[in-house]
Design an enzyme around this catalytic site. Structure first.
Site: not given
Ligand code: PGA
Length: 263
Positions: A8, A98, A183, A189, A224
């Site tokens: 979140w 992250h 990631e 995002g 994404s």
């Molecule tokens: P997103 O974020 O699905 O909005 O791209 C993923 C994340 O940062 O864990």
């Protein structure tokens, strides 16, 4: 059963808990971990305890996760939260490393490994994230192709695993579980997810390196993720998905969970 981790980030208020948790609670085909901001954790734990499944009694249990923790059990660390407190508040998992924390707080692989070690020591599972920037991808792939990106990320995984400071035969004995989330920073995002082929190649390289170190983990893709690509990542070899934006949109989250169930 595939897993969905809902990150979140710095979103949500108490009134969002019910609608954002509802899709996760209604599925019986996807395991999930909801990761709200720290102040919402105890309310989320309560909300989840109010019924461990959906109203018709078919849902899977949703686990709770935090988005960071400190590497020390307690002490004079203003603003930080210890793994043992998270565990006591009902968390089963914590997201670590992250890219937004690496960017904003300068977290390094050794620091992330120390946090993962501390989390696992108290029985909290670690969801460790890693991924390359666009610049790194361009530089490495120009000289060495996709293989070079795979090697770069596998080397980072090895640093992280070494930092867990657990002998290979002890990895399973450590109490908390481990997930590794690929990631790519450029995909987070941005609406520009990695292709399933790229994600599949990186995840398989990471899995191979982990196996060679005797490490057992589940491997996720994040960046994404949306209803129309979720199934493809699972088919390409991901054990699950780490989802940001979509986890805040109940309709899209439901569609993503349905797509995962069909994969
Ligand atoms: P997103 O974020 O699905 O909005 O791209 C993923 C994340 O940062 O864990």
């Amino acid at each position: 059963m595939p897993i969905l981790v809902a990150n979140w980030k710095m979103h949500g208020t108490p009134r969002d808990l019910e609608p954002w948790l509802a899709p996760l609670r209604s599925t019986d085909t996807v395991r999930s971990v909801a990761c709200p901001p720290f102040p919402l954790l105890s309310l989320a734990a309560q909300e989840l305890a109010d019924g461990t499944d959906s109203t018709d009694g078919t849902g899977t249990q949703v686990q709770l996760g935090a988005q960071d923790c400190h590497s020390k059990p307690s002490g004079a660390y203003t603003g930080a939260v210890s793994p043992s407190l998270l565990k006591e508040m009902g968390c089963a998992w914590v997201i670590l490393g992250h890219s937004e924390r690496r960017r904003d707080y300068g977290e390094t692989p050794p620091q992330i490994a120390a946090k993962a070690r501390a989390a696992r020591a108290v029985g909290l599972g670690a969801i460790v994230c890693l991924g390359e920037s666009k610049e790194t991808r361009d530089r490495l792939s120009t000289s060495g192709g996709e293989q070079a990106v795979c090697r770069h990320l596998s080397d980072e995984l090895e640093t992280l695993v070494s930092g867990l400071e657990v002998a290979p035969e002890g990895l399973e004995a450590a109490t908390g579980g481990l997930m590794v989330a690929y990631e790519p920073i450029w995909a987070i995002g941005s609406g520009q997810a990695a292709t399933p082929a790229t994600a599949g190649a990186i995840l398989s390289a990471l899995r191979e390196r982990a196996n060679s170190m005797g490490l057992r983990a589940e491997f996720l893709y994040g960046g994404s993720v949306a209803p129309d690509n979720a199934a493809d990542f699972l088919k390409a070899g991901a054990d699950g998905l780490l989802v940001g934006g979509v986890s805040l949109q109940p309709d899209k989250l439901t569609a993503t969970l349905e797509a995962m169930a069909r994969a």
